[in-house]
Design an enzyme around this catalytic site. Structure first.
Site, PDB file in Angstrom:
ATOM      1  N   LYS A   1      -6.666  -4.913  -3.415  1.00 25.31           N
ATOM      2  CA  LYS A   1      -7.334  -5.536  -2.144  1.00 25.31           C
ATOM      3  C   LYS A   1      -8.194  -4.662  -1.260  1.00 25.31           C
ATOM      4  CE  LYS A   1      -3.430  -4.248   1.193  1.00 25.31           C
ATOM      5  NZ  LYS A   1      -4.255  -3.558   2.225  1.00 25.31           N
TER       6      LYS A   1
ATOM      7  N   LYS B   1      -7.853  -4.646   4.949  1.00 22.88           N
ATOM      8  CA  LYS B   1      -6.432  -4.343   5.334  1.00 22.88           C
ATOM      9  C   LYS B   1      -5.533  -5.497   4.890  1.00 22.88           C
ATOM     10  CE  LYS B   1      -8.326  -0.513   6.958  1.00 22.88           C
ATOM     11  NZ  LYS B   1      -8.234   0.509   6.136  1.00 22.88           N
TER      12      LYS B   1
ATOM     13  N   ASP C   1       0.969  -1.254  -0.046  1.00 22.22           N
ATOM     14  CA  ASP C   1       0.077   0.058  -0.039  1.00 22.22           C
ATOM     15  C   ASP C   1       0.785   1.300  -0.254  1.00 22.22           C
ATOM     16  OD1 ASP C   1      -1.817  -2.074   0.272  1.00 22.22           O
ATOM     17  OD2 ASP C   1      -2.891  -1.176   1.937  1.00 22.22           O
TER      18      ASP C   1
ATOM     19  N   VAL D   1       2.861   0.648   4.231  1.00 20.77           N
ATOM     20  CA  VAL D   1       2.458   1.076   5.314  1.00 20.77           C
ATOM     21  C   VAL D   1       0.918   0.695   5.367  1.00 20.77           C
ATOM     22  CG1 VAL D   1       3.669   3.228   4.772  1.00 20.77           C
ATOM     23  CG2 VAL D   1       1.611   3.037   3.483  1.00 20.77           C
ATOM     24  N   THR D   2       0.419   0.820   6.726  1.00 25.06           N
ATOM     25  CA  THR D   2       0.971   1.278   7.568  1.00 25.06           C
ATOM     26  C   THR D   2       1.375  -0.038   8.689  1.00 25.06           C
ATOM     27  OG1 THR D   2      -1.123   1.700   9.303  1.00 25.06           O
ATOM     28  CG2 THR D   2      -0.119   3.356   7.934  1.00 25.06           C
TER      29      THR D   2
ATOM     30  N   CYS E   1      -2.043  -2.286   7.754  1.00 24.05           N
ATOM     31  CA  CYS E   1      -2.106  -3.310   6.687  1.00 24.05           C
ATOM     32  C   CYS E   1      -0.886  -4.226   6.756  1.00 24.05           C
ATOM     33  CB  CYS E   1      -2.298  -2.639   5.397  1.00 24.05           C
ATOM     34  SG  CYS E   1      -3.740  -1.806   5.212  1.00 24.05           S
TER      35      CYS E   1
HETATM   36  N1  TIU Z   1      -2.632   0.322   4.146  1.00 26.62           N
HETATM   37  C1  TIU Z   1      -3.157   0.656   5.386  1.00 26.62           C
HETATM   38  O1  TIU Z   1      -2.440   0.590   6.333  1.00 26.62           O
HETATM   39  N2  TIU Z   1      -4.549   1.099   5.566  1.00 26.62           N
HETATM   40  C2  TIU Z   1      -4.960   2.166   6.535  1.00 26.62           C
HETATM   41  O2  TIU Z   1      -6.181   2.523   6.622  1.00 26.62           O
HETATM   42  N3  TIU Z   1      -3.876   2.329   7.557  1.00 26.62           N
HETATM   43  C3  TIU Z   1      -4.123   3.287   8.425  1.00 26.62           C
HETATM   44  O3  TIU Z   1      -3.214   3.422   9.370  1.00 26.62           O
HETATM   45  N4  TIU Z   1      -5.156   3.970   8.736  1.00 26.62           N
END
Ligand code: TIU
Length: 227
Positions: free
Chosen positions: A132, A135, A27, A160-161, A165
């Site tokens: 996807k 998460k 992500d 991230v994060t 995820c």
């Molecule tokens: N990719 C991911 O971690 N999606 C999130 O929504 N992360 C947050 O920290 N919000």
């Protein structure tokens, strides 16, 4: 002879087997790393994630040069939002939510500029991109099939994060039998405490979900191959 290299990691060295290892970049999307996207809509300072970009570029460059498999993921939804649970849409109760218009297009919607991966880490032709809706990168995707078809048993995980995820995906991968090495400098959170705790949870209890290491040690291990 298998080409296995021990990489320094916690709680103990990770036996890197490049022929059976994929890099999974989670992500690294404009929606999370640039102003005006989903991350900012949730009230976060997106600049906190940008320290992950430079080491991720170095890692991805070395990974590609060695001819290894890199896979990218993107969190997001169909333009008609038919795969967006109402619970996820309304969560946070902010003024702007998934599907709403923002400066980078509709937030977390596939095909919109904000949904795409940042230009610094853009997928190369032939590298799988996993779209996807959740998460975790295994939920409602063909990631597991792609990995199995290529004989992958290990994952080097970045992105991230850390506590959202990355952690969800590592837990999913662990239950499916993959060994995961998560890189501290190539993962990031809007909350430094959660970054530290998220990594500690992975490597605690003898590596209950996997290993935690640094990208420079992976780059060095790639450079030593065949040398
Ligand atoms: N990719 C991911 O971690 N999606 C999130 O929504 N992360 C947050 O920290 N919000």
């Amino acid at each position: 002879m298998p080409d296995i290299t021990a990489i320094a990691a916690l709680p103990y060295a990770f036996d890197f087997d490049p022929a059976h290892c994929a890099l999974l970049m989670i992500d690294m999307q404009r929606d999370f790393l640039e102003p005006g996207g989903f991350g900012e809509a949730l009230g976060n300072d997106v600049s906190l994630l940008r320290r992950t970009i430079a080491p991720s570029i170095r890692l991805l460059t070395a990974w590609r040069a060695a001819g290894l498999l890199a896979i990218h993921t993107r969190e997001g939804h169909r333009p008609d939002l038919s795969d967006l649970p109402e619970a996820k849409r309304v969560r946070g109760r902010g003024p702007v939510t998934i599907g709403d218009a923002g400066p980078m297009g509709r937030i977390l919607v596939r095909g919109e500029p904000g949904h795409d991966i940042i230009p610094e880490l853009y997928p190369a032709p032939g590298e799988p991109v996993i779209d996807k809706p959740g998460k975790g990168a295994f939920h409602a995707t063909d990631l597991h099939a792609i990995l199995q078809n290529r004989g992958i048993t290990q994952l080097v995980v970045t992105g991230v994060t850390t506590e959202v995820c990355v952690n969800t995906t590592v837990r999913e991968a662990n239950d499916r039998g993959y060994d995961c090495l998560v890189l501290e400098d190539c993962t990031g959170s809007y909350f430094p405490d959660f970054h530290a705790a998220g990594l500690a949870m992975i490597r605690a209890q003898g590596g209950i979900f996997g290993w935690v290491g640094q990208s420079a040690d992976v780059v060095t291990a790639i450079g030593r191959r065949g040398g």
